[in-house]
Scaffold this motif. Structure first.
Motif, PDB file in Angstrom:
ATOM      1  N   ALA A 131       0.779  -1.387  -0.042  1.00 13.22           N
ATOM      2  CA  ALA A 131      -0.135   0.136  -0.107  1.00 13.22           C
ATOM      3  C   ALA A 131       0.953   1.103  -0.049  1.00 13.22           C
ATOM      4  O   ALA A 131       1.952   1.429   0.584  1.00 13.22           O
ATOM      5  N   GLU A 132       0.374   2.302  -0.862  1.00 13.01           N
ATOM      6  CA  GLU A 132       1.135   3.416  -0.992  1.00 13.01           C
ATOM      7  C   GLU A 132       0.097   4.240  -0.154  1.00 13.01           C
ATOM      8  O   GLU A 132       0.654   5.298   0.623  1.00 13.01           O
ATOM      9  N   THR A 133      -1.140   4.267  -0.515  1.00 14.14           N
ATOM     10  CA  THR A 133      -2.326   5.151   0.083  1.00 14.14           C
ATOM     11  C   THR A 133      -3.383   4.286   0.439  1.00 14.14           C
ATOM     12  O   THR A 133      -3.913   3.602  -0.601  1.00 14.14           O
ATOM     13  N   ILE A 134      -3.811   4.350   1.638  1.00 18.35           N
ATOM     14  CA  ILE A 134      -5.308   3.815   1.716  1.00 18.35           C
ATOM     15  C   ILE A 134      -5.996   4.967   2.907  1.00 18.35           C
ATOM     16  O   ILE A 134      -5.585   4.937   3.888  1.00 18.35           O
ATOM     17  N   ASP A 135      -6.479   5.707   2.376  1.00 16.91           N
ATOM     18  CA  ASP A 135      -7.108   6.885   3.079  1.00 16.91           C
ATOM     19  C   ASP A 135      -8.533   7.071   3.151  1.00 16.91           C
ATOM     20  O   ASP A 135      -9.103   7.617   2.328  1.00 16.91           O
TER      21      ASP A 135
END
Length: 273
Positions: free
Chosen positions: A98-102
């Motif tokens: 994951a780079e981003t899970i926002d």
């Protein structure tokens, strides 16, 4: 008198099985929607959070967050298809990079890797649903939404490849640590702290100096360390009183000194403690 021809039941069953075995999804795009699947928490404790999505066709997708390692995994369980639903479940396990899970910003940028074949599937704002491979349909219909739902209910988020947790989950451990600074963000009136501390104070100050932005913040082990980092980042500081019951905490802002009134220019970065 007309003759009536009867088709044996066995032949009808053959036709039914053949047609039901066809993958009808090639004719109609399967859209990602909460109307198509249900979410539920399978497990949630201090160590692990597991969420499950069930598709209307019976397929299941499990997402797991291991809080000790911040590792995120997926497991797809595809049910037998067809009228009689012969056969065994097909289970496939995936690693999630994951780079981003926002959840607050509804942004997902991840690479999903099949543990067995090592094939990769990218889900990001640039990759729309229609472009995703049909090789892993159970992941494509639920992967993005389930990862967001998992992190929301785990009170966690991943940003810049760093998995962060709501401050109340980490404060007691931070106070006992021999490290001084952690990356931090604010979302929905909550402060989220990265699970791994900066190795050195120099690295932490460099993180703040990346940009004048509320996305480059620190959580400091003590007030003295928060003030010190603010001064090193910009020359001086401005202090703000927080209200922890509302997700706000006492903090400093880096500030640039001026030679005339108002004497300082406050930057957007936060240094909580």
């Amino acid at each position: 008198m007309k003759k009536t021809f009867k088709i044996p039941m066995s032949i009808l069953m053959v036709f039914a099985i053949v047609f039901s075995a066809l993958n009808l999804s090639v004719f109609a795009e399967e859209k990602e929607s909460n109307d198509e699947y249900n979410f539920e928490l399978v497990q949630k404790d201090d160590n692990i959070v597991i969420a499950k999505a069930t598709h209307e066709n019976g397929d299941e997708l499990y997402a797991t967050l291991d809080k000790a390692t911040s590792e995120i995994t997926l497991e797809a369980v595809e049910k037998p298809k067809g009228l009689l639903k012969f056969g065994d479940d097909k289970t496939t396990k995936y690693i999630v990079k994951a780079e981003t899970i926002d959840p607050a910003l509804d942004v997902v940028d991840v690479t999903i890797i099949d543990e067995t074949t090592k094939s990769e599937l990218r889900i990001s704002p640039e990759y729309v649903q229609a472009q995703l491979p049909v090789l892993v349909p159970v992941v494509t219909w639920g992967g993005r939404a389930l990862l967001l739902w998992l992190m929301e209910h785990a009170l966690a988020m991943t940003i810049a490849g760093i998995t962060a947790y709501v401050a109340t989950d980490l404060i007691s451990d931070i106070r006992k640590s021999n490290k001084n600074y952690w990356p931090a963000w604010i979302r929905n009136n909550n402060v989220y702290i990265g699970g791994d501390a900066f190795d050195t104070d120099y690295q932490a100050v460099g993180w703040v100096k990346t940009a004048n932005s509320g996305e480059y913040n620190l959580w400091a082990r003590t007030e003295a360390k928060a003030k010190e980092a603010a001064n090193k980042a910009a020359g001086t500081n401005v202090w703000h009183q927080g209200k922890p019951t509302d997700g706000h905490y006492d903090h400093y802002h880096p500030a640039k000194p001026l030679v005339t009134d108002p004497w300082v220019v406050k930057l957007d970065n936060h240094l909580w403690y």
